[in-house]
Structures are given as structure tokens and as C-alpha cells.
Design an enzyme around this catalytic site. Structure first.
Site, PDB file in Angstrom:
ATOM      1  N   GLU A 124     -45.340  -1.493   4.498  1.00  0.00           N
ATOM      2  CA  GLU A 124     -45.138  -0.769   3.232  1.00  0.00           C
ATOM      3  C   GLU A 124     -43.677  -0.382   3.165  1.00  0.00           C
ATOM      4  O   GLU A 124     -43.196   0.364   4.026  1.00  0.00           O
ATOM      5  CB  GLU A 124     -46.034   0.471   3.213  1.00  0.00           C
ATOM      6  CG  GLU A 124     -47.493   0.135   3.073  1.00  0.00           C
ATOM      7  CD  GLU A 124     -47.755  -0.684   1.836  1.00  0.00           C
ATOM      8  OE1 GLU A 124     -47.391  -0.253   0.735  1.00  0.00           O
ATOM      9  OE2 GLU A 124     -48.294  -1.796   1.970  1.00  0.00           O
TER      10      GLU A 124
HETATM   11  N1  LIG Z   1     -44.154   1.820   0.446  1.00  0.00           N
HETATM   12  C1  LIG Z   1     -44.530   2.952   0.991  1.00  0.00           C
HETATM   13  O1  LIG Z   1     -45.706   3.301   0.990  1.00  0.00           O
HETATM   14  C2  LIG Z   1     -43.507   3.848   1.610  1.00  0.00           C
HETATM   15  C3  LIG Z   1     -43.873   5.150   1.940  1.00  0.00           C
HETATM   16  C4  LIG Z   1     -42.924   5.990   2.517  1.00  0.00           C
HETATM   17  C5  LIG Z   1     -41.632   5.537   2.753  1.00  0.00           C
HETATM   18  N2  LIG Z   1     -41.314   4.272   2.408  1.00  0.00           N
HETATM   19  C6  LIG Z   1     -39.953   3.785   2.615  1.00  0.00           C
HETATM   20  O2  LIG Z   1     -39.472   4.237   3.875  1.00  0.00           O
HETATM   21  C7  LIG Z   1     -38.075   4.430   3.837  1.00  0.00           C
HETATM   22  C8  LIG Z   1     -37.726   5.818   4.313  1.00  0.00           C
HETATM   23  O3  LIG Z   1     -38.205   6.041   5.604  1.00  0.00           O
HETATM   24  P1  LIG Z   1     -37.290   5.882   6.898  1.00  0.00           P
HETATM   25  O4  LIG Z   1     -35.892   6.242   6.566  1.00  0.00           O
HETATM   26  O5  LIG Z   1     -37.974   6.609   7.995  1.00  0.00           O
HETATM   27  O6  LIG Z   1     -37.369   4.303   7.121  1.00  0.00           O
HETATM   28  P2  LIG Z   1     -36.860   3.419   8.360  1.00  0.00           P
HETATM   29  O7  LIG Z   1     -37.045   2.007   7.964  1.00  0.00           O
HETATM   30  O8  LIG Z   1     -35.540   3.860   8.814  1.00  0.00           O
HETATM   31  O9  LIG Z   1     -37.873   3.799   9.549  1.00  0.00           O
HETATM   32  C9  LIG Z   1     -39.268   3.690   9.408  1.00  0.00           C
HETATM   33  C10 LIG Z   1     -39.914   3.603  10.789  1.00  0.00           C
HETATM   34  O10 LIG Z   1     -39.501   2.414  11.428  1.00  0.00           O
HETATM   35  C11 LIG Z   1     -38.893   2.699  12.676  1.00  0.00           C
HETATM   36  N3  LIG Z   1     -37.847   1.719  12.929  1.00  0.00           N
HETATM   37  C12 LIG Z   1     -36.562   1.736  12.508  1.00  0.00           C
HETATM   38  N4  LIG Z   1     -35.927   0.641  12.939  1.00  0.00           N
HETATM   39  C13 LIG Z   1     -36.819  -0.078  13.643  1.00  0.00           C
HETATM   40  C14 LIG Z   1     -36.781  -1.318  14.327  1.00  0.00           C
HETATM   41  N5  LIG Z   1     -35.669  -2.044  14.379  1.00  0.00           N
HETATM   42  N6  LIG Z   1     -37.898  -1.765  14.941  1.00  0.00           N
HETATM   43  C15 LIG Z   1     -39.035  -1.057  14.876  1.00  0.00           C
HETATM   44  N7  LIG Z   1     -39.133   0.121  14.240  1.00  0.00           N
HETATM   45  C16 LIG Z   1     -38.046   0.602  13.627  1.00  0.00           C
HETATM   46  C17 LIG Z   1     -38.399   4.120  12.548  1.00  0.00           C
HETATM   47  O11 LIG Z   1     -38.290   4.723  13.823  1.00  0.00           O
HETATM   48  C18 LIG Z   1     -39.509   4.735  11.733  1.00  0.00           C
HETATM   49  O12 LIG Z   1     -40.597   5.044  12.561  1.00  0.00           O
HETATM   50  C19 LIG Z   1     -37.678   4.212   2.400  1.00  0.00           C
HETATM   51  O13 LIG Z   1     -37.204   2.897   2.259  1.00  0.00           O
HETATM   52  C20 LIG Z   1     -38.980   4.383   1.647  1.00  0.00           C
HETATM   53  O14 LIG Z   1     -39.020   3.751   0.406  1.00  0.00           O
HETATM   54  C21 LIG Z   1     -42.220   3.413   1.862  1.00  0.00           C
END
Ligand SMILES: NC(=O)c1ccc[n+]([C@@H]2O[C@H](COP(=O)([O-])OP(=O)(O)OC[C@H]3O[C@@H](n4cnc5c(N)ncnc54)[C@H](O)[C@@H]3O)[C@@H](O)[C@H]2O)c1
Ligand SMILES: N[C@@H](CCC=O)C(=O)O
Length: 518
Positions: free
Chosen positions: A287
């Protein structure tokens, strides 16, 4: 099954004195816990690590909300083994018994509701109503997915063949990994984890590095609810160190990710590779982000549209995947809508969300603060700055950004195409309703969208042509409710998994068809 019909958890009425007092007391309680250490939890055991993750209050970064263990490859390996072992018994546990653990957890969450919400107020900067909604959604996920598992465990409707007994069973996949984002640090974490485990899987949970304390509290609740050791393992860590292992290890059957498009795409690619010793195709549920638009038609209640835009753009500082970052307005309404939205944005009360009157807190972390300010700089070169434009005066060293609006933006500008994930809204003028929908569709994302219109033909046009996973008419584009608005997006917004919907648990199961000839 004698379980009451699912109902959404009601919002707390903060107009009532007793609720305000209860929330204030919860904030004091959470403050008294500042600085506590929360170890990893692997196979039910507390595991302390030398290195720590430090979680800070984004409204006052010198305040350490807590520290947690930091899992490295050795801890991940140990957790994978614990999850693999627990899978042997958990996958064979009666699905209703698994569901009852979720319902028990929901009851505990209700009892600790304000404490959990107040934890998010200090750990990620949520205002009282936003934090309360996050906890309510977490409770909803537990209640809803418990009922969904109970439904899937019943005999499924099949076409009957004379002389044969045919059944379909929904079996779990195996060991999975949960990567949850910072912005719904309880609701999304709870939803992703509970769906996977109620279906009989076992998991490693790696919350965002910015919100590990609320995740630790979720684990306390799972434990109190009676979840057996090893079914869910708490392994916060640095994604740069353990991210790839947590996607590619051959023991991992599925990855459930919610976060940005860039990380989701990387995980999707890494997960696809079959590793030596891996005897299955790994499943990915991803997501991802949004660049969501609200269209305002000519025939419209302007004040309703203005309220919807302001709430969707600046609620939780625009840090929702569903947030409105683009307002696309028909030209005869453009000036009026822009002026009213600007006034309403300027009237928002910014500050430390521990104070009840605050309507917008800080952004969630220093990294987010820097990114949003950088995009505002880019926006200065791409549009007409109408209000905001940086950090407000007089709010200390917290990560505050003023609600910012750019007008007359080109639909192909960077601030029109890239997810900023902060309180930054761009305005676009459209010459026709069809052009407005075309502008709305013209990004890589397709998550939420909203149309304010009294024109039935235009609403029907948008119903057909506005290409998003969650489309709303004459209401804001945030605030999907579990069971009511199954949530998930198209295109680079993800795999459209529809969290909080009736198809969601299927993503964590494999169906076994058994046929006996009599
Ligand atoms: N579509 C949805 O339902 C939904 C819901 C909430 C947030 N979001 C999206 O999430 C983002 C905001 O959240 P964020 O800043 O925490 O996102 P992010 O992508 O930085 O991190 C999300 C998760 O992934 C992990 N992560 C980061 N890099 C990784 C890697 N290389 N390998 C494995 N895991 C990794 C992080 O530790 C965290 O647990 C925004 O883009 C938002 O739109 C989407
Ligand atoms: N489900 C939430 C958004 C989750 C993403 O951040 C909403 O509908 O506003």
C-alpha cells in the site's frame, strides 16, 4: 458464532468535560513514561540490544518519548526461527480461537484508549481528534478481521456434485513481515498485523523508526490478550541494515508493506526473486503513496467544498496517503474557492498538539521537516505562493510547517506530481469538468479523490473516469472507515489490497480445495 455485528468505534466527544480531563490525564501519564526502554520481543522473550532507537517528540525534539531495542541481522534471524516454530501450532489453532484473541485485544485497547492516543500525540504529533481516530480505527480492524476470519472458517458456498463431498479451506501462508508507516502508527500497524495473524500466519513486525513506542504498546496488548509467543515478534530496526533481509530471506512467505512508492517498488522487486532454498513464490501486499485531488465543479456548495479541501489537505498536516494535495477548480469558481481555502488555512491553530485547541501539530520527524521545506522551495519556482511558505515563528524547535498554498500550478510541475506528504496544497484551474478529471488522473498515483458537484451527469462521468481506488462525492477524501470504505489504491499507489474490506484476509491465505468421492 454469537458475536455482535461489527460496528465502527465511535469518536470521543471532546466537547465533554470528562473526556477532556481523561485525555489530559492520559497525556500526563504518557509524559511520566518518557525515557522508558522497550526491548525487542522475540519468541515471547524480551531481548535487549546495545544499540537503541530513540523516539523523539516532534513538537519538542529534546523530549525522548522512549527508546527501543534495535534489531540487526542476528535478531532478525532469531525472530524468523521463532516465527517458524510458532507457525507449527498457530497455523493449526482453531480460527475462532485466533479471532477471540483479536477481540480481547480490542477490549484492552478500549480500556487503554486515551493512553494509546496520547502516546501518538507525543510520538508523532497527532492532535486529540486525529489520535483518537487512529486508535478507533485500530480497534475496528481487530473487531472486523476477527469476524472476517470467523466467516472464512465456515463452509464456503460451492456448486454441489452428486456423489462427492467438496470443501474449500483458507489456510495461512507461513512466516511474514510487516513494514508499517509512521503516519497511522497504531491503526495501520494493528490492521496489517492482525489480518496476517488471525489468518494463521506468524510475523515479524518492523514499525517505522519514528514510532516504535506506540508499536511496543501494541505488543503489550497482544501479550495480555493471550497471543502465544513467537506468533508476532517485535523487531524495530534500521531499514538500511535489515530491510533487504526482511524481504528476501527464504523463510519469508509474504511481505506486507505500507509506505512510500519508492520503498514499495523496491520491496516488490526484491521480493520477486526466488532465493536458493525457497520453495514458493513470495507474496507482496504493498500500500503506497498518493497525490490525491479534490475537484470543485461550477455547480457546487462552495463552503462545503472549502471545508472538505481544508480538512483533507491539512488534517494531520497533510501526512495521510489520502490527503488532498491538489485542488482542481473549474475556472468560474477558482478565485472564490482559492480565497476561502486560504482564509480557512490561515485560521488553523498550529502548535504543540498536547494542547486541546491545536488543530495542526508538527510534521512527524526531522527528515519529514527537511523534505517538506525543500518542496516548498521548489514550489516557489513553480507556482504563486498564496500563504505559508515555511516554518512559523515562535513555536520553538519543533518540526512545524505553516499550511502552505500555491496557486496557478502547472499540472506537470514537480509539486503537482510528487508526493510531498506535508501541509502543502497546489491549486489548478480547469476549463471544463472533463479537463479537471484529466488533470486529476495525470499522475503516477491513484489512491483517493473527491468531487464536489451538484451536476448529476458530471458525478456519473467522474464515477466512470476518475481513476482512483477510493472515490468520494461531496465529502472529504480522507477518513475511510473500516468495513465502510475498503481502502487501497491503483497504479503506483499499490496493490489495491482494500484494507478494512472483505477481500483483505484472502491476501494472507491460500485456498485448499478438497474433494472426496463417495
Ligand atoms: N496506501 C496506504 O494505505 C498508505 C497508508 C499510510 C501511508 N502510506 C504512505 O506511506 C508513506 C509515509 O510513511 P513512511 O514515511 O513511514 O514510509 P516509508 O516508505 O519511509 O517507510 C514505510 C515502512 O517501510 C520501512 N522501510 C523503509 N525503507 C525500507 C527498505 N529499504 N526495506 C524495507 N523496509 C523499509 C520503514 O521502516 C517503515 O516501516 C507515504 O508515502 C504515504 O502515502 C500509504
Ligand atoms: N485510511 C486513511 C489514510 C491512510 C493513509 O495514510 C484515510 O482514509 O484517510
Amino acid at each position: 458464532m454469537a458475536v455482535a455485528e461489527f460496528r465502527n468505534e465511535p469518536a470521543t466527544d471532546f466537547g465533554r468535560e470528562e473526556n477532556r480531563r481523561a485525555y489530559e490525564a492520559a497525556i500526563r501519564k504518557v509524559e511520566s513514561q518518557f525515557g522508558r526502554d522497550y526491548p525487542l520481543i522475540i519468541g515471547g522473550e524480551r531481548v535487549t540490544t546495545a544499540e537503541k532507537i530513540v523516539s523523539r517528540n516532534p513538537a519538542a525534539p529534546s523530549e525522548v518519548v522512549g527508546t527501543t531495542g534495535k534489531a540487526g541481522p542476528a535478531e532478525v534471524d532469531r525472530a524468523l526461527e521463532a516465527a517458524r516454530k510458532a507457525f507449527e501450532t498457530w497455523s493449526r489453532t482453531d480460527p475462532l480461537a485466533r479471532a477471540r484473541i483479536l477481540w480481547k485485544a480490542a477490549a484492552i485497547m478500549r480500556r487503554r484508549k486515551h493512553e494509546l492516543s496520547a502516546t501518538m500525540t507525543v510520538e508523532v504529533g497527532k492532535t486529540w481528534p486525529e489520535a483518537d481516530a487512529d486508535t478507533a480505527e485500530a480497534i475496528d480492524f481487530l473487531e472486523f478481521y476477527g469476524r472476517e476470519m470467523a466467516r472464512l472458517a465456515q463452509a464456503q458456498p460451492l456448486t454441489r456434485l452428486m456423489g462427492e463431498d467438496n470443501e474449500v479451506y483458507y489456510l495461512p501462508l507461513g512466516v511474514g513481515v510487516i513494514h508499517s508507516p509512521f503516519n497511522f502508527p497504531l491503526a495501520i500497524l494493528t490492521g496489517m498485523t492482525s489480518a496476517a495473524i488471525v489468518a494463521g500466519n506468524t510475523v515479524l513486525v518492523k514499525p517505522s523508526v519514528h514510532t516504535p513506542v506506540i508499536a511496543a504498546k501494541f505488543f503489550e496488548i497482544l501479550e495480555e490478550a493471550g497471543l502465544p509467543p513467537g506468533v508476532a515478534n517485535y523487531v524495530p530496526g534500521d531499514p538500511a541494515e535489515i530491510g533487504e533481509m526482511l524481504t528476501t530471506d527464504p523463510r519469508i512467505h509474504f511481505v506486507s508493506f505500507t509506505g512510500s512508492a519508492a520503498v514499495g517498488a523496491k520491496i516488490h522487486e526484491q521480493a520477486a526473486r526466488v532465493q536458493p532454498g525457497q520453495r514458493f513464490l513470495r507474496r507482496v501486499v504493498a500500500e503506497m503513496g498518493g497525490k490525491d485531488a479534490i475537484i470543485v465543479d461550477s455547480e457546487v456548495d462552495v463552503d462545503e467544498a472549502v471545508l472538505g479541501i481544508v480538512t483533507s489537505a491539512f488534517g494531520f498536516g497533510g501526512q495521510k496517503c489520502s490527503a488532498c494535495s491538489r485542488a482542481i477548480v473549474l475556472e468560474d469558481r477558482y478565485d472564490e474557492v482559492l480565497e476561502k481555502v486560504t482564509k480557512a488555512a490561515q485560521a488553523l491553530r498550529l502548535g504543540d498538539p498536547r494542547r486541546p485547541e491545536v488543530q495542526m501539530g508538527p510534521v512527524g520527524s526531522e527528515a519529514a521537516y527537511r523534505r517538506v521545506l525543500e518542496y516548498i522551495q521548489i514550489g516557489r519556482g513553480e507556482g504563486r505562493l498564496v500563504t505559508g511558505g515555511g516554518a512559523p515563528e515562535g513555536l520553538g524547535d519543533g518540526y512545524f510547517v505553516s499550511p502552505t498554498i500555491f496557486a496557478d500550478v502547472d499540472p506537470h510541475a514537480r509539486i503537482a506530481q510528487e508526493e510531498i506528504f506535508g501541509p502543502v496544497l497546489a491549486f489548478f484551474k480547469a476549463g471544463s469538468f472533463e479537463e479537471a478529471v484529466a488533470i486529476a488522473n495525470d499522475t503516477q498515483y491513484g489512491l483517493t479523490g473527491s468531487v464536489y458537484s451538484r451536476n448529476r451527469a458530471n458525478l456519473e462521468y467522474a464515477r466512470r473516469e476518475f481513476h482512483v481506488g477510493n472515490l468520494y462525492f461531496n465529502r472529504k477524501c480522507t477518513g475511510a472507515l473500516v468495513g465502510v470504505h475498503p481502502f487501497g489504491g491503483f497504479k503506483m499507489s499499490g496493490t489495491d489490497s482494500k484494507a478494512g474490506g472483505r477481500d483483505y484476509l484472502l491476501l494472507f491465505t491460500q485456498a485448499k480445495s478438497v474433494s472426496e468421492k463417495f
